[in-house]
Scaffold this motif. Structure first.
Motif, PDB file in Angstrom:
ATOM      1  N   LYS A 156     -21.044 -28.882  -8.923  1.00  0.00           N
ATOM      2  CA  LYS A 156     -22.273 -28.855  -9.727  1.00  0.00           C
ATOM      3  C   LYS A 156     -21.987 -29.339 -11.152  1.00  0.00           C
ATOM      4  CE  LYS A 156     -26.052 -25.607 -10.826  1.00  0.00           C
ATOM      5  NZ  LYS A 156     -25.962 -25.460 -12.285  1.00  0.00           N
ATOM      6  N   ILE A 157     -20.874 -28.905 -11.727  1.00  0.00           N
ATOM      7  CA  ILE A 157     -20.511 -29.351 -13.078  1.00  0.00           C
ATOM      8  C   ILE A 157     -20.267 -30.856 -13.096  1.00  0.00           C
ATOM      9  CG2 ILE A 157     -18.728 -29.200 -14.854  1.00  0.00           C
ATOM     10  CD1 ILE A 157     -18.398 -26.223 -14.017  1.00  0.00           C
ATOM     11  N   LEU A 158     -19.546 -31.371 -12.106  1.00  0.00           N
ATOM     12  CA  LEU A 158     -19.286 -32.804 -12.029  1.00  0.00           C
ATOM     13  C   LEU A 158     -20.585 -33.590 -11.897  1.00  0.00           C
ATOM     14  CD1 LEU A 158     -16.206 -32.753  -9.634  1.00  0.00           C
ATOM     15  CD2 LEU A 158     -16.195 -33.757 -11.919  1.00  0.00           C
ATOM     16  N   ALA A 159     -21.460 -33.141 -10.987  1.00  0.00           N
ATOM     17  CA  ALA A 159     -22.718 -33.850 -10.765  1.00  0.00           C
ATOM     18  C   ALA A 159     -23.566 -33.868 -12.036  1.00  0.00           C
ATOM     19  CB  ALA A 159     -23.484 -33.207  -9.615  1.00  0.00           C
ATOM     20  N   GLU A 160     -23.698 -32.725 -12.685  1.00  0.00           N
ATOM     21  CA  GLU A 160     -24.538 -32.647 -13.873  1.00  0.00           C
ATOM     22  C   GLU A 160     -23.943 -33.426 -15.038  1.00  0.00           C
ATOM     23  OE1 GLU A 160     -25.187 -28.472 -14.435  1.00  0.00           O
ATOM     24  OE2 GLU A 160     -26.687 -28.364 -12.819  1.00  0.00           O
ATOM     25  N   ALA A 161     -22.618 -33.487 -15.111  1.00  0.00           N
ATOM     26  CA  ALA A 161     -21.978 -34.285 -16.166  1.00  0.00           C
ATOM     27  C   ALA A 161     -22.301 -35.765 -16.018  1.00  0.00           C
ATOM     28  CB  ALA A 161     -20.465 -34.074 -16.132  1.00  0.00           C
ATOM     29  N   ALA A 162     -22.609 -36.194 -14.795  1.00  0.00           N
ATOM     30  CA  ALA A 162     -22.950 -37.597 -14.536  1.00  0.00           C
ATOM     31  C   ALA A 162     -24.451 -37.836 -14.505  1.00  0.00           C
ATOM     32  CB  ALA A 162     -22.332 -38.026 -13.204  1.00  0.00           C
ATOM     33  N   GLY A 163     -25.250 -36.786 -14.778  1.00  0.00           N
ATOM     34  CA  GLY A 163     -26.693 -36.942 -14.773  1.00  0.00           C
ATOM     35  C   GLY A 163     -27.329 -36.792 -13.407  1.00  0.00           C
ATOM     36  N   PHE A 164     -26.627 -36.167 -12.463  1.00  0.00           N
ATOM     37  CA  PHE A 164     -27.138 -35.926 -11.114  1.00  0.00           C
ATOM     38  C   PHE A 164     -27.361 -34.431 -10.911  1.00  0.00           C
ATOM     39  CE2 PHE A 164     -25.284 -40.045 -10.814  1.00  0.00           C
ATOM     40  CZ  PHE A 164     -25.873 -40.711  -9.745  1.00  0.00           C
ATOM     41  N   LYS A 165     -28.030 -34.097  -9.813  1.00  0.00           N
ATOM     42  CA  LYS A 165     -28.247 -32.707  -9.430  1.00  0.00           C
ATOM     43  C   LYS A 165     -27.658 -32.484  -8.038  1.00  0.00           C
ATOM     44  CE  LYS A 165     -32.628 -33.399  -9.886  1.00  0.00           C
ATOM     45  NZ  LYS A 165     -34.098 -33.262  -9.917  1.00  0.00           N
ATOM     46  N   MET A 166     -27.392 -31.236  -7.707  1.00  0.00           N
ATOM     47  CA  MET A 166     -26.892 -30.944  -6.364  1.00  0.00           C
ATOM     48  C   MET A 166     -27.915 -31.341  -5.302  1.00  0.00           C
ATOM     49  SD  MET A 166     -23.783 -29.861  -6.532  1.00  0.00           S
ATOM     50  CE  MET A 166     -23.287 -28.760  -5.205  1.00  0.00           C
ATOM     51  N   SER A 167     -29.193 -31.306  -5.652  1.00  0.00           N
ATOM     52  CA  SER A 167     -30.228 -31.717  -4.698  1.00  0.00           C
ATOM     53  C   SER A 167     -30.215 -33.221  -4.445  1.00  0.00           C
ATOM     54  CB  SER A 167     -31.610 -31.282  -5.199  1.00  0.00           C
ATOM     55  OG  SER A 167     -31.889 -31.864  -6.465  1.00  0.00           O
ATOM     56  N   ASP A 168     -29.443 -33.988  -5.236  1.00  0.00           N
ATOM     57  CA  ASP A 168     -29.295 -35.425  -4.989  1.00  0.00           C
ATOM     58  C   ASP A 168     -28.290 -35.732  -3.881  1.00  0.00           C
ATOM     59  OD1 ASP A 168     -31.095 -36.274  -7.007  1.00  0.00           O
ATOM     60  OD2 ASP A 168     -29.537 -36.100  -8.540  1.00  0.00           O
ATOM     61  N   MET A 169     -27.524 -34.732  -3.459  1.00  0.00           N
ATOM     62  CA  MET A 169     -26.488 -34.981  -2.461  1.00  0.00           C
ATOM     63  C   MET A 169     -27.110 -35.296  -1.101  1.00  0.00           C
ATOM     64  SD  MET A 169     -23.863 -34.831  -4.276  1.00  0.00           S
ATOM     65  CE  MET A 169     -23.552 -34.271  -5.951  1.00  0.00           C
ATOM     66  N   VAL A 170     -26.574 -36.342  -0.447  1.00  0.00           N
ATOM     67  CA  VAL A 170     -27.112 -36.761   0.851  1.00  0.00           C
ATOM     68  C   VAL A 170     -26.070 -36.687   1.965  1.00  0.00           C
ATOM     69  CG1 VAL A 170     -28.836 -38.275  -0.201  1.00  0.00           C
ATOM     70  CG2 VAL A 170     -26.591 -39.211   0.397  1.00  0.00           C
ATOM     71  N   TRP A 171     -24.802 -36.503   1.615  1.00  0.00           N
ATOM     72  CA  TRP A 171     -23.703 -36.578   2.590  1.00  0.00           C
ATOM     73  C   TRP A 171     -22.646 -35.557   2.206  1.00  0.00           C
ATOM     74  CZ3 TRP A 171     -18.483 -37.415   2.294  1.00  0.00           C
ATOM     75  CH2 TRP A 171     -17.802 -37.966   3.392  1.00  0.00           C
ATOM     76  N   SER A 172     -22.131 -34.844   3.180  1.00  0.00           N
ATOM     77  CA  SER A 172     -21.113 -33.824   2.904  1.00  0.00           C
ATOM     78  C   SER A 172     -20.137 -33.748   4.068  1.00  0.00           C
ATOM     79  CB  SER A 172     -21.792 -32.460   2.705  1.00  0.00           C
ATOM     80  OG  SER A 172     -20.839 -31.422   2.612  1.00  0.00           O
ATOM     81  N   ARG A 173     -18.870 -33.487   3.715  1.00  0.00           N
ATOM     82  CA  ARG A 173     -17.856 -33.182   4.724  1.00  0.00           C
ATOM     83  C   ARG A 173     -17.181 -31.882   4.309  1.00  0.00           C
ATOM     84  NH1 ARG A 173     -20.455 -36.206   6.908  1.00  0.00           N
ATOM     85  NH2 ARG A 173     -19.971 -38.144   7.983  1.00  0.00           N
TER      86      ARG A 173
END
Length: 280
Positions: free
Chosen positions: A209-226
């Motif tokens: 979450k910290i990484l995503a928000e630092a780049a201007g993204f949100k966790m709800s933007d995630m489309v793929w996970s392993r």
């Protein structure tokens, strides 16, 4: 006779409201990198991204090269370089890799070769142990590259330690974000955070979450996970934490059992996102 690379272009039509939008996919198959009898394409360019198949340390005849893990890692990366070049890209365009080792004890030797190819601004990466399909194969590497004209940002939030291993924790490129296979670590020190599967899953997703928000993204933007678990019995407890991070529409996901790089870790999670709202 000079051997030529083969490039196939496929046009797919997708519906966007009532208007058809054509998207071109380019399939790239350099000679010697499509093993006879196995149905896969070495590389496929689609939109902003270039997807490279799991690639092993094979010679032009499809045989695993001799010399152990270092020789196979070098050859696998050379083969990926050939596929990249055939698609008019290079190593510097790679934003994500997955490394599969037959034996996790080869981790350090693999890294020794890997870091010679990705010396600066390396792609995000996850490394797991897996059973490989070619006899004698010790390593397989898949990759995703992004169009070289797209702006990219390498994400390491303020106060976080520098990663001593040859991969980036997060890369934002265009409307995409790629997060490395994350394990339960204190991001300020890089030390393993001990705890049960719920503690480890929560730490991983907080870091994501910290990484995503630092780049201007949100966790709800995630489309793929392993998700890789060392013990499948942790599946439900992992899910109890995982489901709280992605809102009403979680990303696609695969969850498998795998040995991880250190026995300190019980779970590893890799994520890929695209900016914008989702619809059901």
């Amino acid at each position: 006779m000079k051997r030529k690379k083969f490039v196939y272009v496929v046009v797919a039509v997708a519906a966007a409201g009532v208007t058809g939008v054509a998207q071109t996919k380019q399939v790239v198959a350099p000679p010697g990198l499509q093993i006879a009898g196995i149905p896969f394409s070495p590389g496929v360019k689609a939109g902003d991204l270039y997807h490279i198949a799991g690639t092993m340390g094979t010679d032009s005849g499809g045989r695993i090269v001799a010399g152990g893990i270092e020789a196979q890692t070098k050859k696998a990366l050379e083969n990926i370089g050939t596929i990249l070049k055939a698609g008019s890209m290079s190593y510097k365009d790679v934003v994500s890799t997955n490394v599969y080792l037959r034996d996790m004890r080869d981790f350090d030797a693999m890294n020794k070769v890997y870091r010679e190819v990705f010396k600066t601004n390396p792609p995000v990466r996850a490394t797991t142990e897996a059973d490989l399909m070619l006899r004698g194969g010790l390593i397989e590497i898949s990759a995703i590259a992004a169009r070289p004209d797209l702006e990219r940002r390498y994400i390491n939030p303020q106060g976080w330690s520098t990663n001593p291993l040859p991969y980036s924790r997060g890369i934002a490129v265009g409307d995409h974000i790629f997060l490395a296979g994350l394990v339960s670590q204190n991001p300020q020190t890089g030390d393993a955070l001990n705890g049960d599967i719920k503690v480890q899953t929560k730490q991983i997703l907080e870091n994501a979450k910290i990484l995503a928000e630092a780049a201007g993204f949100k966790m709800s933007d995630m489309v793929w996970s392993r998700v890789w678990l060392t013990d499948p019995r942790d599946f439900q407890d992992m899910n109890d934490i995982y489901r709280t991070y992605f809102g009403e529409i979680p990303p696609t996901r695969a969850t498998t059992r795998a040995a991880l790089a250190s026995p300190a870790y019980s779970v590893e999670i890799m994520l890929w996102g695209v900016k914008g709202p989702k619809q059901r």
